[in-house]
Motif scaffolding. Structure first.
Motif, PDB file in Angstrom:
ATOM      1  N   THR A   6       0.174  -7.409   0.816  1.00 20.67           N
ATOM      2  CA  THR A   6      -0.537  -7.373   2.096  1.00 20.67           C
ATOM      3  C   THR A   6      -1.085  -8.757   2.398  1.00 20.67           C
ATOM      4  O   THR A   6      -1.442  -9.496   1.478  1.00 20.67           O
ATOM      5  CB  THR A   6      -1.697  -6.347   2.075  1.00 20.67           C
ATOM      6  N   GLU A  35      -2.880   0.005   7.878  1.00 25.43           N
ATOM      7  CA  GLU A  35      -2.875  -1.291   7.201  1.00 25.43           C
ATOM      8  C   GLU A  35      -3.529  -1.160   5.831  1.00 25.43           C
ATOM      9  O   GLU A  35      -4.299  -0.244   5.579  1.00 25.43           O
ATOM     10  CB  GLU A  35      -3.620  -2.343   8.025  1.00 25.43           C
ATOM     11  N   LYS A  36      -3.225  -2.122   4.961  1.00 30.10           N
ATOM     12  CA  LYS A  36      -3.772  -2.137   3.607  1.00 30.10           C
ATOM     13  C   LYS A  36      -4.447  -3.472   3.348  1.00 30.10           C
ATOM     14  O   LYS A  36      -4.125  -4.472   3.956  1.00 30.10           O
ATOM     15  CB  LYS A  36      -2.661  -1.913   2.579  1.00 30.10           C
ATOM     16  N   HIS A  57     -10.607   6.700   2.359  1.00 27.97           N
ATOM     17  CA  HIS A  57      -9.629   5.648   2.068  1.00 27.97           C
ATOM     18  C   HIS A  57      -8.880   5.979   0.782  1.00 27.97           C
ATOM     19  O   HIS A  57      -9.486   6.386  -0.208  1.00 27.97           O
ATOM     20  CB  HIS A  57     -10.320   4.291   1.904  1.00 27.97           C
ATOM     21  N   PHE A  59      -6.563   4.541  -2.416  1.00 31.59           N
ATOM     22  CA  PHE A  59      -6.479   3.273  -3.139  1.00 31.59           C
ATOM     23  C   PHE A  59      -5.674   3.460  -4.414  1.00 31.59           C
ATOM     24  O   PHE A  59      -5.562   4.558  -4.945  1.00 31.59           O
ATOM     25  CB  PHE A  59      -7.871   2.708  -3.455  1.00 31.59           C
ATOM     26  N   LEU A  72      -5.452  -1.893  -4.283  1.00 28.04           N
ATOM     27  CA  LEU A  72      -4.816  -1.828  -2.981  1.00 28.04           C
ATOM     28  C   LEU A  72      -5.421  -0.657  -2.222  1.00 28.04           C
ATOM     29  O   LEU A  72      -5.321   0.485  -2.659  1.00 28.04           O
ATOM     30  CB  LEU A  72      -3.295  -1.665  -3.129  1.00 28.04           C
ATOM     31  N   SER A  74      -5.960   1.511   1.361  1.00 23.72           N
ATOM     32  CA  SER A  74      -5.343   1.874   2.640  1.00 23.72           C
ATOM     33  C   SER A  74      -6.392   2.334   3.622  1.00 23.72           C
ATOM     34  O   SER A  74      -7.314   3.054   3.257  1.00 23.72           O
ATOM     35  CB  SER A  74      -4.325   3.000   2.445  1.00 23.72           C
ATOM     36  N   ARG A  75      -6.218   1.965   4.868  1.00 25.83           N
ATOM     37  CA  ARG A  75      -7.126   2.421   5.926  1.00 25.83           C
ATOM     38  C   ARG A  75      -6.579   3.698   6.509  1.00 25.83           C
ATOM     39  O   ARG A  75      -5.415   3.860   6.714  1.00 25.83           O
ATOM     40  CB  ARG A  75      -7.243   1.349   7.005  1.00 25.83           C
TER      41      ARG A  75
END
Length: 75
Positions: A6, A35-36, A57, A59, A72, A74-75
């Protein structure tokens, strides 16, 4: 800093608390759905995991050979 996973990276390995948490939450606020972001730390952030779960979220955490945790998110 760019990363293959990302373009959104917080390298918090040399930051003192609470800066890693603050920077992570600030970046999460800028991400679009899907997005991440990647958080780099030398310790596993269990309190952050709790907040991420509470806010929905996802992760993944990976411990690298140099002792870096790649988280990592994530949204």
């Amino acid at each position: 800093m760019t990363h293959p996973k990302t373009p959104h990276v917080v390298d918090a390995r040399y930051m003192g608390p609470p800066e890693p948490f603050v920077r992570t939450m600030e970046m999460l606020d800028t991400l679009q759905p899907g997005e991440k972001m990647l958080l780099l730390l030398f310790r596993e952030p269990h309190p952050l995991y709790r907040v991420l779960r509470q806010n929905g979220h996802a992760f993944e955490s990976e411990l690298l050979p140099d002792g870096t945790f790649e988280i990592l998110i994530s949204r």
